[in-house]
Write a protein that holds these residues in place. Structure first.
Motif, short mmCIF file in Angstrom:
data_model
loop_
_atom_site.label_atom_id
_atom_site.label_comp_id
_atom_site.label_asym_id
_atom_site.label_seq_id
_atom_site.Cartn_x
_atom_site.Cartn_y
_atom_site.Cartn_z
N PRO A 27 -6.78 50.95 107.77
CA PRO A 27 -7.68 52.01 107.31
C PRO A 27 -6.90 53.11 106.59
O PRO A 27 -5.82 53.51 107.02
CB PRO A 27 -8.31 52.54 108.59
N GLN A 28 -7.43 53.58 105.49
CA GLN A 28 -6.77 54.62 104.69
C GLN A 28 -7.36 56.00 104.97
O GLN A 28 -7.04 56.94 104.28
CB GLN A 28 -6.92 54.28 103.20
N GLY A 29 -8.24 56.10 105.91
CA GLY A 29 -8.90 57.37 106.18
C GLY A 29 -10.30 57.34 105.61
O GLY A 29 -10.66 56.50 104.80
N GLY A 30 -11.12 58.27 106.05
CA GLY A 30 -12.49 58.31 105.57
C GLY A 30 -13.35 57.31 106.32
O GLY A 30 -13.22 57.13 107.53
N ALA A 31 -14.23 56.65 105.61
CA ALA A 31 -15.14 55.68 106.23
C ALA A 31 -14.36 54.45 106.69
O ALA A 31 -13.41 54.03 106.02
CB ALA A 31 -16.23 55.27 105.25
N PRO A 32 -14.74 53.86 107.84
CA PRO A 32 -14.02 52.66 108.29
C PRO A 32 -14.22 51.49 107.34
O PRO A 32 -15.28 51.34 106.72
CB PRO A 32 -14.63 52.37 109.66
N ASP A 33 -13.20 50.66 107.24
CA ASP A 33 -13.23 49.50 106.35
C ASP A 33 -13.50 48.26 107.19
O ASP A 33 -12.69 47.89 108.03
CB ASP A 33 -11.89 49.36 105.64
N TYR A 34 -14.64 47.64 106.99
CA TYR A 34 -15.03 46.48 107.77
C TYR A 34 -14.81 45.17 107.01
O TYR A 34 -15.34 44.14 107.41
CB TYR A 34 -16.49 46.58 108.18
N SER A 35 -14.04 45.16 105.94
CA SER A 35 -13.88 43.95 105.15
C SER A 35 -13.12 42.87 105.91
O SER A 35 -13.37 41.68 105.70
CB SER A 35 -13.19 44.25 103.83
N GLY A 36 -12.21 43.23 106.80
CA GLY A 36 -11.47 42.23 107.57
C GLY A 36 -12.36 41.48 108.53
O GLY A 36 -12.34 40.25 108.59
#
Length: 61
Positions: A27-36
């Protein structure tokens, strides 16, 4: 043929390959990344569908 393929493949090895994809996106910050985890679900659904097609059309009773 398909049973030999699945017998040769270990369940742990498949899950390890899929899990490394899920953890590859930091995660780069901000909204969570659910692509994984989305990729993990797509692979799981694809495996279930492939087995269903094999079981329905190609398996000898």
């Amino acid at each position: 043929m398909m049973s030999k393929l699945f017998a040769g493949m270990g369940f742990g090895a498949v899950m390890l390959m899929v899990a490394t994809q899920a953890f590859a996106n930091e995660p780069q910050g901000g909204a969570p990344d659910y692509s994984g985890i989305t990729g993990l679900y797509y692979v799981l659904i694809a495996l279930i569908l492939v087995y269903g097609v094999y079981d329905t059309f190609f398996k000898k009773s």
